[in-house]
Design a protein around this motif. Structure first.
Motif, PDB file in Angstrom:
ATOM      1  N   LEU A  24       7.989   3.093  21.869  1.00 62.50           N
ATOM      2  CA  LEU A  24       7.495   1.731  21.663  1.00 62.50           C
ATOM      3  C   LEU A  24       7.775   0.846  22.870  1.00 62.50           C
ATOM      4  CD1 LEU A  24       8.548   1.246  17.946  1.00 62.50           C
ATOM      5  CD2 LEU A  24       6.217   1.428  18.834  1.00 62.50           C
ATOM      6  N   THR A  25       8.949   1.001  23.464  1.00 62.01           N
ATOM      7  CA  THR A  25       9.302   0.208  24.650  1.00 62.01           C
ATOM      8  C   THR A  25       8.393   0.562  25.818  1.00 62.01           C
ATOM      9  OG1 THR A  25      11.598   0.012  23.917  1.00 62.01           O
ATOM     10  CG2 THR A  25      11.164  -0.378  26.261  1.00 62.01           C
ATOM     11  N   GLN A  26       8.125   1.840  26.008  1.00 59.75           N
ATOM     12  CA  GLN A  26       7.235   2.266  27.093  1.00 59.75           C
ATOM     13  C   GLN A  26       5.818   1.750  26.882  1.00 59.75           C
ATOM     14  OE1 GLN A  26       7.856   6.495  26.995  1.00 59.75           O
ATOM     15  NE2 GLN A  26       9.850   6.350  28.008  1.00 59.75           N
ATOM     16  N   GLU A  27       5.345   1.786  25.646  1.00 58.42           N
ATOM     17  CA  GLU A  27       4.004   1.274  25.356  1.00 58.42           C
ATOM     18  C   GLU A  27       3.939  -0.234  25.614  1.00 58.42           C
ATOM     19  OE1 GLU A  27       3.329   2.472  21.326  1.00 58.42           O
ATOM     20  OE2 GLU A  27       2.915   4.559  21.884  1.00 58.42           O
ATOM     21  N   TRP A  28       4.971  -0.954  25.198  1.00 60.91           N
ATOM     22  CA  TRP A  28       5.026  -2.409  25.423  1.00 60.91           C
ATOM     23  C   TRP A  28       5.041  -2.715  26.922  1.00 60.91           C
ATOM     24  CZ3 TRP A  28       9.927  -5.201  26.514  1.00 60.91           C
ATOM     25  CH2 TRP A  28       9.712  -6.566  26.672  1.00 60.91           C
ATOM     26  N   THR A  29       5.832  -1.952  27.684  1.00 60.38           N
ATOM     27  CA  THR A  29       5.903  -2.158  29.126  1.00 60.38           C
ATOM     28  C   THR A  29       4.536  -1.963  29.771  1.00 60.38           C
ATOM     29  OG1 THR A  29       8.220  -1.473  29.172  1.00 60.38           O
ATOM     30  CG2 THR A  29       7.018  -1.376  31.265  1.00 60.38           C
ATOM     31  N   MET A  30       3.805  -0.937  29.363  1.00 61.04           N
ATOM     32  CA  MET A  30       2.484  -0.681  29.936  1.00 61.04           C
ATOM     33  C   MET A  30       1.502  -1.796  29.570  1.00 61.04           C
ATOM     34  SD  MET A  30       2.770   2.050  31.782  1.00 61.04           S
ATOM     35  CE  MET A  30       4.399   1.435  32.172  1.00 61.04           C
ATOM     36  N   ARG A  31       1.567  -2.285  28.325  1.00 63.28           N
ATOM     37  CA  ARG A  31       0.690  -3.391  27.926  1.00 63.28           C
ATOM     38  C   ARG A  31       1.028  -4.644  28.727  1.00 63.28           C
ATOM     39  NH1 ARG A  31       2.420  -3.624  22.556  1.00 63.28           N
ATOM     40  NH2 ARG A  31       1.645  -5.759  22.501  1.00 63.28           N
ATOM     41  N   ALA A  32       2.305  -4.922  28.913  1.00 64.26           N
ATOM     42  CA  ALA A  32       2.721  -6.106  29.689  1.00 64.26           C
ATOM     43  C   ALA A  32       2.306  -5.964  31.148  1.00 64.26           C
ATOM     44  CB  ALA A  32       4.229  -6.305  29.584  1.00 64.26           C
ATOM     45  N   ALA A  33       2.378  -4.757  31.689  1.00 61.65           N
ATOM     46  CA  ALA A  33       1.981  -4.527  33.080  1.00 61.65           C
ATOM     47  C   ALA A  33       0.495  -4.784  33.282  1.00 61.65           C
ATOM     48  CB  ALA A  33       2.336  -3.100  33.499  1.00 61.65           C
ATOM     49  N   ARG A  34      -0.302  -4.544  32.235  1.00 64.61           N
ATOM     50  CA  ARG A  34      -1.742  -4.818  32.303  1.00 64.61           C
ATOM     51  C   ARG A  34      -2.071  -6.261  31.931  1.00 64.61           C
ATOM     52  NH1 ARG A  34      -1.764   0.489  29.877  1.00 64.61           N
ATOM     53  NH2 ARG A  34      -1.888  -0.501  27.826  1.00 64.61           N
ATOM     54  N   GLY A  35      -1.057  -7.056  31.565  1.00 67.34           N
ATOM     55  CA  GLY A  35      -1.274  -8.453  31.202  1.00 67.34           C
ATOM     56  C   GLY A  35      -1.798  -8.636  29.786  1.00 67.34           C
ATOM     57  N   GLU A  36      -1.600  -7.653  28.937  1.00 70.90           N
ATOM     58  CA  GLU A  36      -2.092  -7.710  27.560  1.00 70.90           C
ATOM     59  C   GLU A  36      -1.110  -8.380  26.604  1.00 70.90           C
ATOM     60  OE1 GLU A  36      -2.890  -3.631  26.646  1.00 70.90           O
ATOM     61  OE2 GLU A  36      -4.421  -3.455  28.203  1.00 70.90           O
ATOM     62  N   CYS A  37       0.128  -8.547  27.022  1.00 70.92           N
ATOM     63  CA  CYS A  37       1.136  -9.190  26.178  1.00 70.92           C
ATOM     64  C   CYS A  37       2.241  -9.757  27.064  1.00 70.92           C
ATOM     65  CB  CYS A  37       1.715  -8.202  25.163  1.00 70.92           C
ATOM     66  SG  CYS A  37       2.690  -6.880  25.886  1.00 70.92           S
ATOM     67  N   SER A  38       3.113 -10.530  26.466  1.00 66.11           N
ATOM     68  CA  SER A  38       4.201 -11.144  27.238  1.00 66.11           C
ATOM     69  C   SER A  38       5.208 -10.082  27.674  1.00 66.11           C
ATOM     70  CB  SER A  38       4.884 -12.219  26.397  1.00 66.11           C
ATOM     71  OG  SER A  38       5.442 -11.648  25.238  1.00 66.11           O
ATOM     72  N   TRP A  39       6.059 -10.466  28.605  1.00 68.69           N
ATOM     73  CA  TRP A  39       7.054  -9.544  29.157  1.00 68.69           C
ATOM     74  C   TRP A  39       8.345 -10.294  29.396  1.00 68.69           C
ATOM     75  CZ3 TRP A  39       9.106  -8.896  34.334  1.00 68.69           C
ATOM     76  CH2 TRP A  39       9.761  -7.683  34.539  1.00 68.69           C
ATOM     77  N   ILE A  40       9.468  -9.636  29.173  1.00 66.95           N
ATOM     78  CA  ILE A  40      10.785 -10.191  29.449  1.00 66.95           C
ATOM     79  C   ILE A  40      11.481  -9.244  30.410  1.00 66.95           C
ATOM     80  CG2 ILE A  40      13.006 -10.880  28.485  1.00 66.95           C
ATOM     81  CD1 ILE A  40      11.490 -11.238  25.798  1.00 66.95           C
ATOM     82  N   CYS A  41      11.945  -9.782  31.526  1.00 67.97           N
ATOM     83  CA  CYS A  41      12.636  -8.970  32.520  1.00 67.97           C
ATOM     84  C   CYS A  41      13.987  -8.520  31.959  1.00 67.97           C
ATOM     85  CB  CYS A  41      12.838  -9.768  33.801  1.00 67.97           C
ATOM     86  SG  CYS A  41      13.790  -8.860  35.050  1.00 67.97           S
ATOM     87  N   ALA A  42      14.221  -7.228  31.977  1.00 66.90           N
ATOM     88  CA  ALA A  42      15.481  -6.691  31.473  1.00 66.90           C
ATOM     89  C   ALA A  42      16.652  -7.039  32.381  1.00 66.90           C
ATOM     90  CB  ALA A  42      15.376  -5.172  31.335  1.00 66.90           C
ATOM     91  N   ASP A  43      16.384  -7.390  33.617  1.00 62.77           N
ATOM     92  CA  ASP A  43      17.448  -7.708  34.566  1.00 62.77           C
ATOM     93  C   ASP A  43      17.906  -9.159  34.426  1.00 62.77           C
ATOM     94  OD1 ASP A  43      19.176  -7.038  36.761  1.00 62.77           O
ATOM     95  OD2 ASP A  43      17.846  -8.206  38.040  1.00 62.77           O
ATOM     96  N   CYS A  44      16.976 -10.096  34.466  1.00 62.43           N
ATOM     97  CA  CYS A  44      17.349 -11.520  34.457  1.00 62.43           C
ATOM     98  C   CYS A  44      17.026 -12.218  33.136  1.00 62.43           C
ATOM     99  CB  CYS A  44      16.672 -12.265  35.600  1.00 62.43           C
ATOM    100  SG  CYS A  44      14.885 -12.450  35.383  1.00 62.43           S
ATOM    101  N   CYS A  45      16.343 -11.531  32.228  1.00 66.66           N
ATOM    102  CA  CYS A  45      15.948 -12.054  30.912  1.00 66.66           C
ATOM    103  C   CYS A  45      14.943 -13.196  30.987  1.00 66.66           C
ATOM    104  CB  CYS A  45      17.167 -12.479  30.101  1.00 66.66           C
ATOM    105  SG  CYS A  45      18.272 -11.108  29.746  1.00 66.66           S
ATOM    106  N   MET A  46      14.282 -13.371  32.118  1.00 68.67           N
ATOM    107  CA  MET A  46      13.248 -14.393  32.255  1.00 68.67           C
ATOM    108  C   MET A  46      11.999 -13.924  31.504  1.00 68.67           C
ATOM    109  SD  MET A  46      12.059 -16.084  35.811  1.00 68.67           S
ATOM    110  CE  MET A  46      10.878 -17.386  35.884  1.00 68.67           C
TER     111      MET A  46
END
Length: 77
Positions: A24-46
């Motif tokens: 699920l995390t990998q799928e979410w990351t790919m969707r966020a990379a394509r701009g299909e959903c929001s994203w939260i940086c795991a490093d800085c939490c922005m």
């Protein structure tokens, strides 16, 4: 499946649950990379409501490299 996951019990084999969360995390990351959903940086939490940015908001090259890798992976999937 989305949301917060809580595992109860003691000494159980959670490998299937962890594998599911990884997928699920990998799928979410790919969707966020394509701009299909929001994203939260795991490093800085922005938070980035428009999806994964083109580069690190703080100028960290290692983060930018990961972002570029994920964006390239997302385009091939």
């Amino acid at each position: 499946m989305s949301g917060v996951f809580v595992f109860k019990g003691r000494g159980g084999d959670f490998s299937e649950a962890v594998a599911s969360m990884d997928k699920l995390t990998q799928e979410w990351t790919m969707r966020a990379a394509r701009g299909e959903c929001s994203w939260i940086c795991a490093d800085c939490c922005m938070s980035f409501p428009e999806g994964m940015p083109a580069e690190c908001a703080h100028g960290h090259q290692s983060c930018t490299d990961i972002i570029k890798r994920d964006k390239a992976d997302a385009q091939s999937k």
